[in-house]
Design an enzyme around this catalytic site. Structure first.
Site, PDB file in Angstrom:
ATOM      1  N   TYR A 118     -58.185 -35.374  52.590  1.00 52.32           N
ATOM      2  CA  TYR A 118     -56.975 -35.765  53.307  1.00 52.32           C
ATOM      3  C   TYR A 118     -57.100 -35.467  54.802  1.00 52.32           C
ATOM      4  CZ  TYR A 118     -53.688 -36.755  49.470  1.00 52.32           C
ATOM      5  OH  TYR A 118     -53.015 -37.316  48.405  1.00 52.32           O
TER       6      TYR A 118
ATOM      7  N   ASP B 149     -62.171 -35.988  35.377  1.00 52.12           N
ATOM      8  CA  ASP B 149     -62.012 -37.145  34.478  1.00 52.12           C
ATOM      9  C   ASP B 149     -61.619 -36.674  33.077  1.00 52.12           C
ATOM     10  OD1 ASP B 149     -64.528 -35.993  34.452  1.00 52.12           O
ATOM     11  OD2 ASP B 149     -65.652 -37.868  34.297  1.00 52.12           O
TER      12      ASP B 149
ATOM     13  N   ASP C  21     -53.316 -34.346  43.751  1.00 51.08           N
ATOM     14  CA  ASP C  21     -52.362 -35.446  43.947  1.00 51.08           C
ATOM     15  C   ASP C  21     -52.353 -36.339  42.701  1.00 51.08           C
ATOM     16  OD1 ASP C  21     -50.627 -37.219  45.398  1.00 51.08           O
ATOM     17  OD2 ASP C  21     -52.356 -38.541  45.658  1.00 51.08           O
TER      18      ASP C  21
HETATM   19  C1  IPM Z   1     -47.542 -36.282  47.327  1.00 48.60           C
HETATM   20  C2  IPM Z   1     -47.605 -37.621  47.997  1.00 48.60           C
HETATM   21  C3  IPM Z   1     -48.285 -37.464  49.351  1.00 48.60           C
HETATM   22  C4  IPM Z   1     -49.689 -36.951  49.088  1.00 48.60           C
HETATM   23  C5  IPM Z   1     -48.284 -38.737  50.205  1.00 48.60           C
HETATM   24  C6  IPM Z   1     -46.901 -39.252  50.452  1.00 48.60           C
HETATM   25  C7  IPM Z   1     -49.008 -38.535  51.505  1.00 48.60           C
HETATM   26  O1  IPM Z   1     -48.250 -38.535  47.179  1.00 48.60           O
HETATM   27  O2  IPM Z   1     -46.916 -35.361  47.908  1.00 48.60           O
HETATM   28  O3  IPM Z   1     -48.078 -36.149  46.234  1.00 48.60           O
HETATM   29  O4  IPM Z   1     -50.577 -37.741  48.790  1.00 48.60           O
HETATM   30  O5  IPM Z   1     -49.886 -35.744  49.201  1.00 48.60           O
HETATM   31 MG    MG Z   2     -48.725 -37.804  45.241  1.00 47.76          MG
END
Ligand code: IPM
Ligand code: MG
Length: 373
Positions: A142, A221, A245
């Site tokens: 990220y 996975d 995520d």
């Molecule tokens: C989450 C969301 C966020 C992420 C997005 C909105 C950037 O999906 O908080 O899980 O990917 O962290």
């Molecule tokens: Mg998310």
């Protein structure tokens, strides 16, 4: 006591669900003699529209000065469908996480008895599921270097992790496991990724300090499959940013609806509380979104402030709404009745204020003629 709470309603359904959480907090303030001062701030698509910046400086200041932050949702379909957009709402949330050092994202997933039949998974598979996902939130792909070649034919996203970043959340995950079922599962892709191998090495070292906790390693996975096959095997899941995520959305199926799952994002100085769900722009302003995830985020916020009894009061009120079926359409179950976002919020706030059932008129609730809703 007096607390300042930064409130970032955000985009889509964010403002309407956050309003219900504020109702619940106001009810708590009333019953337990607290004062909550809400300081509203902007972030996301709405902030871009107004200031050109998804995270204006004023928002960072309001958050840093507050005792805790309550956040709604971020994102708008006009950006989802436009991969060329240079400025995106999500950048606001990612920068806020980074600037405030909110490295530990906790996502509790429980199968509520009343919602089990709402899940597409079989009752016997999900009954008793109780998982806490510890997702690293300020590192990994990220936040790595991102590049697009000049001819736009090649893209690059770098993924970096340091031992320090891995260690601080690992300790929190093990400490949490000590107060739960004493098991940590590290979810990674160590058969392929160098960063995952660093996670395994670091976590296995730290695990030696927590002899009462069992450590288990699982490739992502397989973990995604195991969550659907046998979710009860998990207690604390520890994982890096991107995998967390994905895994947490998979886990939401166990809860019956993503509309009820709350999360906390904790750093050394600040803490933010938000629903797991997104901005669901299509439903914005329709008063149909489930406010429970936001209301339970407010409960997590109270826990964080050390207000345990107050947090329990919110949780009890939410459970009552589920038991009585005073819920939005996504979890209405077998009945044909469902309530609007604001009516669910009103009920929960009302229940916090008058916890004694006998004071309440539940008659006619499902015809919409009750005095409560
Ligand atoms: C989450 C969301 C966020 C992420 C997005 C909105 C950037 O999906 O908080 O899980 O990917 O962290
Ligand atoms: Mg998310």
């Amino acid at each position: 006591m007096k607390y300042t709470i930064a409130v970032i309603p955000g985009d889509g359904i964010g403002p309407e669900v956050t309003n219900q959480a504020k109702k619940a907090l106001n009810a708590v303030a009333d019953v337990y003699n607290h004062v909550f001062i809400f300081k509203e701030a902007q972030m996301g698509s709405c902030a871009i529209d107004e200031t050109g910046d998804p995270l204006p400086a004023a928002t960072i200041k309001i958050c840093k000065d507050a005792d805790a932050i309550l956040f709604g949702a971020i994102g708008d379909t006009k950006y989802d469908n436009n991969p060329s957009a240079q400025v995106r709402p999500e950048q606001g949330l990612l920068r806020l996480r980074k600037e405030l050092g909110l490295y530990c994202n906790v996502r509790p997933v429980k199968a509520y008895e009343q919602l089990i039949d709402n899940s597409p998974l079989k009752r016997e598979v999900i009954t008793g599921t109780d998982i806490a996902i510890y997702r690293e939130l300020t590192g990994g792909i990220y936040f790595g270097i991102k590049e697009l070649s000049e001819d736009k034919q090649t893209a690059f996203d770098g993924c970096t992790y340091t031992v320090k970043e891995i260690s601080r959340i690992t300790h929190l995950a093990f400490k949490a496991a000590q107060n739960r079922k004493k098991k940590v599962t590290l979810v990674d892709k160590a058969n392929v990724l160098e960063t995952s191998r660093l996670w395994r090495k670091t976590v296995s070292e730290i695990a030696k300090e927590y002899k009462d906790v069992t450590i288990e390693y699982m490739f992502v996975d397989n973990a995604a499959m195991q969550m659907i096959l046998n979710p009860k095997q998990f207690d604390v899941i520890l994982t890096e940013n991107l995998l967390g995520d994905i895994i947490s959305d998979v886990a939401s199926v166990m809860g019956g609806s993503i509309g009820i799952l709350a999360s906390s994002s904790i750093g050394d100085e600040n803490a933010l509380f938000e629903p797991i769900h997104g901005s669901f722009s299509q439903a914005a302003g329709k008063d149909i979104a489930n406010p429970i995830a936001s209301i339970l985020s407010a409960a997590l916020l109270l826990e964080h402030l050390g207000l345990h009894e107050e947090a329990d009061a919110i949780e009890r009120a939410v459970e009552k709404s589920l038991v009585l079926g005073i819920t939005t359409e996504d979890i209405k179950g077998k009945t044909s009745f469902f309530a609007t976002t604001s009516k669910v919020g009103d009920f929960i706030a009302d229940y916090i204020m008058h916890q004694d059932d006998s004071n309440m008129n539940f008659k006619n609730i499902h015809t919409g003629q009750s005095t409560i809703i």
